[in-house]
Enzyme design. Sequence first.
Site, short mmCIF file in Angstrom:
data_model
loop_
_atom_site.label_atom_id
_atom_site.label_comp_id
_atom_site.label_asym_id
_atom_site.label_seq_id
_atom_site.Cartn_x
_atom_site.Cartn_y
_atom_site.Cartn_z
N LYS A 22 37.38 54.32 48.80
CA LYS A 22 37.05 53.18 47.99
C LYS A 22 36.48 53.70 46.82
O LYS A 22 35.75 54.65 46.71
CB LYS A 22 35.94 52.12 48.44
CG LYS A 22 35.54 51.29 47.45
CD LYS A 22 34.22 50.59 48.11
CE LYS A 22 33.65 49.61 47.05
NZ LYS A 22 32.41 48.60 47.65
N GLU B 272 22.32 41.33 43.22
CA GLU B 272 22.45 42.52 44.23
C GLU B 272 20.83 43.12 44.39
O GLU B 272 20.69 43.95 43.46
CB GLU B 272 23.31 43.47 44.29
CG GLU B 272 23.44 44.74 45.18
CD GLU B 272 24.88 44.63 45.83
OE1 GLU B 272 25.05 45.57 46.43
OE2 GLU B 272 25.34 44.51 44.75
N GLY C 48 32.93 42.73 47.69
CA GLY C 48 34.02 41.56 48.21
C GLY C 48 33.85 40.51 47.23
O GLY C 48 32.60 39.71 47.40
N GLU D 142 36.03 46.65 52.12
CA GLU D 142 35.29 46.86 50.90
C GLU D 142 33.85 46.72 51.31
O GLU D 142 32.92 47.84 51.15
CB GLU D 142 35.96 46.15 49.58
CG GLU D 142 34.80 46.60 48.44
CD GLU D 142 35.11 45.79 47.35
OE1 GLU D 142 34.28 45.74 46.31
OE2 GLU D 142 36.11 45.08 47.42
N ALA E 216 28.63 50.21 46.95
CA ALA E 216 29.02 48.93 46.15
C ALA E 216 28.88 49.35 44.76
O ALA E 216 29.94 48.51 43.84
CB ALA E 216 27.75 47.95 46.28
N ARG F 221 25.94 42.48 36.12
CA ARG F 221 26.11 41.30 35.15
C ARG F 221 24.93 41.59 34.12
O ARG F 221 24.15 40.84 33.77
CB ARG F 221 25.52 40.44 36.09
CG ARG F 221 26.25 40.02 37.35
CD ARG F 221 27.70 40.00 37.21
NE ARG F 221 28.17 39.50 38.45
CZ ARG F 221 28.37 40.23 39.71
NH1 ARG F 221 28.20 41.41 39.68
NH2 ARG F 221 28.89 39.54 40.63
N LYS G 107 33.09 38.36 36.29
CA LYS G 107 31.71 39.19 36.45
C LYS G 107 31.12 39.39 34.94
O LYS G 107 29.97 39.60 34.82
CB LYS G 107 31.88 40.54 37.05
CG LYS G 107 32.01 40.45 38.34
CD LYS G 107 32.25 41.65 39.16
CE LYS G 107 32.45 41.57 40.89
NZ LYS G 107 32.72 42.61 41.39
#
Length: 433
Positions: free
Chosen positions: A192, A237, A254, A281, A343, A387, A423
Amino acid sequence: MTISTTSSATGTDGSAPVPALRVVTRRIADPGDLLALVPADLPATQVFSWLRRGDGIVGWGAAGRVDTSGAERFAEASRWWTALVAESSVDDEVRLPGSGLVAFGSMAYSSSSPAGGTLIVPSVVVGRRGDQAWLTTCTPAGEATPSVVLEPSTVPAASAGVSFGDGSLTPTQWMGAVATAVSRITAGELDKCVLARDLTARARTPLDTRTLLQRLSTSYPNTWAFSVDGLVGATPEMLVRLERGLITSRVLAGTIRRTGDDERDLSLAAHLARSSKDLVEHEYAVRSVADRLAPHCDSINVPESPFVLHLPNVMHLATDVAGVLSSRSTSLALAEALHPSAAVCGTPRDVADTLISELEHMDRGRYAGPVGWLSADGDGEWGIALRSGAISADDPREIRLFAGCGIVAGSDPAAELAESDAKLVPMRDALSS
């Protein structure tokens, strides 16, 4: 490393001066909208926020600051903080997370980034947690505690005439980078890779950090609206929270864009929960967090399957990992141990990080790095700076916006571009009049 203080002593390692502060925290009546208390006309570098659903802490001014760089940016900041805590006196009648002596901080994603890292102790902090609110003042030791009058003001509307432009790569070029990453993954080089892109935005008038935070916190109440040293955003997050020995971390990986139609969105949420591409993922991201927290925990709990987190613009697969602290680690040290997670980087980490440097053609700065706050006892909350946007230190009318996507073997470049656009919506909407 540079230090900005008014009075100082030598750090614990004998090299870094630190301020000696007098910190006083007192209960106050509920002050209402915390952002409305932040004075107008402050530079973005002196406005601080960590808010979710109206609760949290805001601050302004700078009683002490450390700027660090390179691979030791976390460690240097930690040493400075340890010395500052030892030199400062704290009178805290509230004793809740966010009261007493706190520093806001952010760290660059990459050790090679000139953005480095920073910890800043505001001169004034106002906080609320449930039905309790408080005011904290930080002044040089030996000086009288100042009288602070909290006067709510009207937060202005968005800056006029905002225009957007491509960042380091055009959308077509970025899709080409995604295609290259997919080919490398398919070839077995890695599992990934998270690729980010940036946009530029410019207003006709200086950007008001309070306006951005107000819009973000109102529109995205389930996120943490943050502001540290000109970095502003609303992250969903939580990289790590440490509170009285309990560690928690929310992992998001995801994503699917919402349509605005409730029935359609429920169907998309069910599809996301079954998507093999997104589940793979997500598994990489959860595993990376659990593996890095394990050495610091007596026990750790990882749910067997993720839930779907619904935000106004997107839905994410989410997992809340929890553990019991076994070491003397601070929240900042735990953030360092977790950064960068799968992530925001990929798996294996070193291979993914090298590919990011090759394909993104930009410096992420403090985007995707830890951002949050730290208390005198080491507790605190650190999110991932997602973000978000970085207001220019040279021109307060300019800001760089960022968004990233996890790329795996089944990724489609056009779909990833659409996800990155989704996003970017929170910051674009916060900027638009």
